[in-house]
Scaffold this active site. Structure first.
Site, PDB file in Angstrom:
ATOM      1  N   HIS A 238      -6.322 -12.503   4.654  1.00 31.97           N
ATOM      2  CA  HIS A 238      -5.480 -11.306   4.637  1.00 31.97           C
ATOM      3  C   HIS A 238      -6.430 -10.129   4.481  1.00 31.97           C
ATOM      4  CE1 HIS A 238      -2.425  -8.432   3.642  1.00 31.97           C
ATOM      5  NE2 HIS A 238      -1.485  -9.330   3.772  1.00 31.97           N
ATOM      6  N   ARG A 260       0.247  -1.585   5.885  1.00 34.93           N
ATOM      7  CA  ARG A 260      -0.329  -1.218   7.188  1.00 34.93           C
ATOM      8  C   ARG A 260       0.787  -1.026   8.204  1.00 34.93           C
ATOM      9  NH1 ARG A 260      -3.023  -5.222   9.510  1.00 34.93           N
ATOM     10  NH2 ARG A 260      -2.445  -6.752   7.942  1.00 34.93           N
TER      11      ARG A 260
END
Ligand SMILES: Cc1cc2nc3c(=O)[nH]c(=O)nc-3n(C[C@H](O)[C@H](O)[C@H](O)COP(=O)(O)OP(=O)(O)OC[C@H]3O[C@@H](n4cnc5c(N)ncnc54)[C@H](O)[C@@H]3O)c2cc1C
Length: 573
Positions: A238, A260
């Site tokens: 991640h 994001r």
């Protein structure tokens, strides 16, 4: 060594989304069956399903479709997923979310018109991630736990599975050897059907996200039994693990993808936005691409004080960020960072193992009696798991496993006799550290974390992978000579640390061997010495197995049973 024997029709190992859904479905399908859950932690308090932040992918909105979800999964997985499994995942996610809401009582966030809110996740062509704020897993696991507790299901909490035990003729699974962690006593549970749902969990990397109770025990046990593990080189990093220094366990924990997705920026040490240098999708590129970009920035020395990069959300409006991501804002504040208005240091962190036991879409393994679901099962994600497809995967296939196991167990009128030789050998192996002088387990663990991060991590090459194989072999040998300082087995945490390390080293060896065997770069696996993707039409997946103590890695062609590379199930695509 003595051990008690119990019998259960259905035995489930693990109480994450896969294990709990399996238990509910098995009991609902055949209420008269005896169903037992054995779990290393405490029910509802362990595993990664509880830690799910972002949410659950499901094609429910007008304009979205199961075919679109499927195509995103295949393209995200770089054409390596088992297509039948991926399709089953996308189809059944719809029913499963309805079940979660309407039968189990989960409350997910809603739009003003009452429909379910879907958030954006990277790598998807449609916003389809259902969620409860930014702490979705607590809602799911709490409701599941309540339902399980309300039913007559046997619970063996703080029971660690040590070995899958075949029948005397080796033709099927007869049960599982466990240790009651509170008393240190060994127990054999004979079962007509067993679900392996111990949740994988790549906790062998310096930075990692999964819960501390996960140490790849399920895959190590499957390997021990000679079962094939597929896609083991595919470790997902991640991109945004919190980087808060070496002295806190918060380092490595994940800051969710929705940051994001919502428009967060990634900045290098000097405050420059860099993702556009690597991919046109910028910060919304898939996890593999963003992780590699961050790693490249780190190697180039353009880092934040702790050696990572920054995520910044303030340009979206601090109040809005605080309202939308309260859990993330609090987590960062606990470590001295202002996520809503400032910059937070982040680093790629090992998050998920796409690889797992080779299974069919109905969760059956190649050994009769053994079913595998959730993160322990390989196939659904191929080279890359989309954010939001993890909890969908565990709940979808957990439920399927419960249905299948109930049907099979109720059709079987007797339990198989276990291979007692396997039980005795497993106990002998588990007791090894109680017979040696105390050693420094922590030093061994740190060496493991370092070698996996440095040589089997975000960027790989043959030299590093080979170096890792040598170090892993040494670690394995040294561990077998390392004791825990005494023979106490009652709540003996050092003993369990030793057992955790054993599983982690075993599976790390498989990851390194599979990484060496894949001589191209797909999804999460990037070889600097083989950067090409390779022919999509000739895509293969790796299958690792241990035969007579030797690790073998073979290649098998991907079957494009639903869609061929270059084609799409979507019109005008
Ligand atoms: C921080 C974090 C955030 C995430 N966010 C998302 C997200 O937003 N969306 C998404 O789709 N996915 C997300 N994931 C991934 C998701 O959590 C997993 O894909 C999924 O929940 C795994 O479910 P599982 O049932 O296979 O395993 P888990 O939920 O991890 O459960 C494993 C169980 O097995 C038990 N166990 C382990 N070893 C043994 C043993 N030897 N004997 C007995 N029991 C054992 C454990 O104690 C645990 O109960 C996230 C993961 C993490 C770590």
């Amino acid at each position: 060594m003595d051990y008690q024997i119990f019998k259960s029709d259905v035995l489930i190992l693990g109480s994450g989304g896969a294990g709990l859904f399996a238990a509910l479905h098995a009991k609902q399908a055949k209420p008269d069956l005896e169903v037992t859950i054995a779990v290393k932690g405490l029910l509802g308090k362990c595993g990664c399903t509880r830690m799910v932040q972002g949410g659950y992918n499901v094609a429910l909105s007008p304009g979205d479709s199961i075919e679109r979800h499927f195509m995103d999964t295949i393209i995200g997985g770089k054409w390596l997923p088992d297509q039948a499994m991926a399709m089953r995942l996308c189809q059944t996610a719809v029913t499963r979310v309805q079940e979660l809401e309407n039968e189990l009582g989960c409350f997910f966030d809603r739009n003003d018109d009452g429909s379910l809110h879907h958030k954006a996740f990277a790598g998807q062509t449609f916003d389809r991630t259902v969620h409860k704020g930014d702490l979705t897993g607590i809602e799911i696991i709490s409701r599941l736990m309540e339902q399980v507790r309300a039913l007559p299901i046997n619970l063996l909490e703080e029971y660690r599975a040590l070995a899958l035990v075949p029948s005397r003729d080796g033709a099927a699974l007869a049960g599982v050897l466990l240790v009651d962690m509170r008393s240190g006593e060994f127990r054999l549970v004979q079962a007509k059907t067993v679900l392996l749902a111990t949740g994988g969990g790549p906790t062998m990397y310096r930075y990692h996200t999964p819960s501390g109770d996960k140490s790849m025990d399920g895959l190590a046990m499957a390997l021990q039994l000679g079962l094939g593990l597929r896609d083991m080189e595919m470790v997902q990093f991640h991109p945004t693990g919190l980087l808060a220094g070496v002295d806190t366990r918060m380092t490595g924990t994940v800051l969710e993808e929705g940051l994001r997705g919502a428009g967060g920026y990634l900045l290098d040490g000097s405050g420059r936005r860099f993702m556009q240098d690597y991919d046109a999708a910028g910060e919304r590129a898939t996890r593999d691409i963003v992780s590699r970009a961050i790693y490249a920035e780190m190697r180039a020395g353009r880092t934040s004080p702790n050696g990572g990069v920054y995520i910044a959300m303030g340009h979206l409006g601090p109040d809005k960020v605080a309202q939308k991501f309260p859990g993330m804002v609090k987590r960062c504040a606990d470590c001295g960072f202002d996520l809503a208005g400032g910059q937070v240091e982040v680093v790629p962190t090992a998050h998920y193992l796409m690889g797992g036991v080779v299974v069919r879409p109905d969760t059956r393994s190649s050994l009769p009696g053994l079913f595998v679901a959730g993160e322990d099962a390989g196939g659904a994600h191929g080279a890359n798991r989309l954010g939001g497809n993890g909890v969908a995967n565990s709940t979808v296939f957990g439920g399927i496993a419960g249905d299948e196991m109930a049907a099979e167990a109720s059709a079987q009128d007797h339990w198989l006799d276990p291979d007692e030789g396997v039980v005795a050998a497993a106990i002998e192996q588990a007791l090894l550290p109680l017979q040696h002088a105390a050693g420094d387990l922590n030093a061994l663990r740190n060496r493991l974390l370092d070698v996996m991060w440095d040589d089997v991590g975000v960027l790989r090459d043959a030299a590093g992978l080979t170096r890792a194989q040598t170090e892993l072999a040494s670690l394995k040998a040294e561990l077998s000579e390392t004791g825990i300082g005494g023979d106490n087995r009652v709540f003996a945490l050092s003993w369990h640390d030793w057992l955790n390390l054993r599983s982690l080293i075993e599976v790390s060896q498989v990851i390194a061997a599979a990484g060496l065997a894949r001589e191209n770069s797909r999804g999460a696996h990037y070889r600097e010495d083989f950067p090409q993707v390779g022919s999509l039409e000739e895509s293969y997946f790796t299958i690792a197995s241990r035969q007579y103590d030797a690790l073998q890695v073979e290649r098998a062609p991907v079957e494009f049973s639903i869609v061929q590379p270059g084609e799409s199930l979507l019109e005008n695509d």
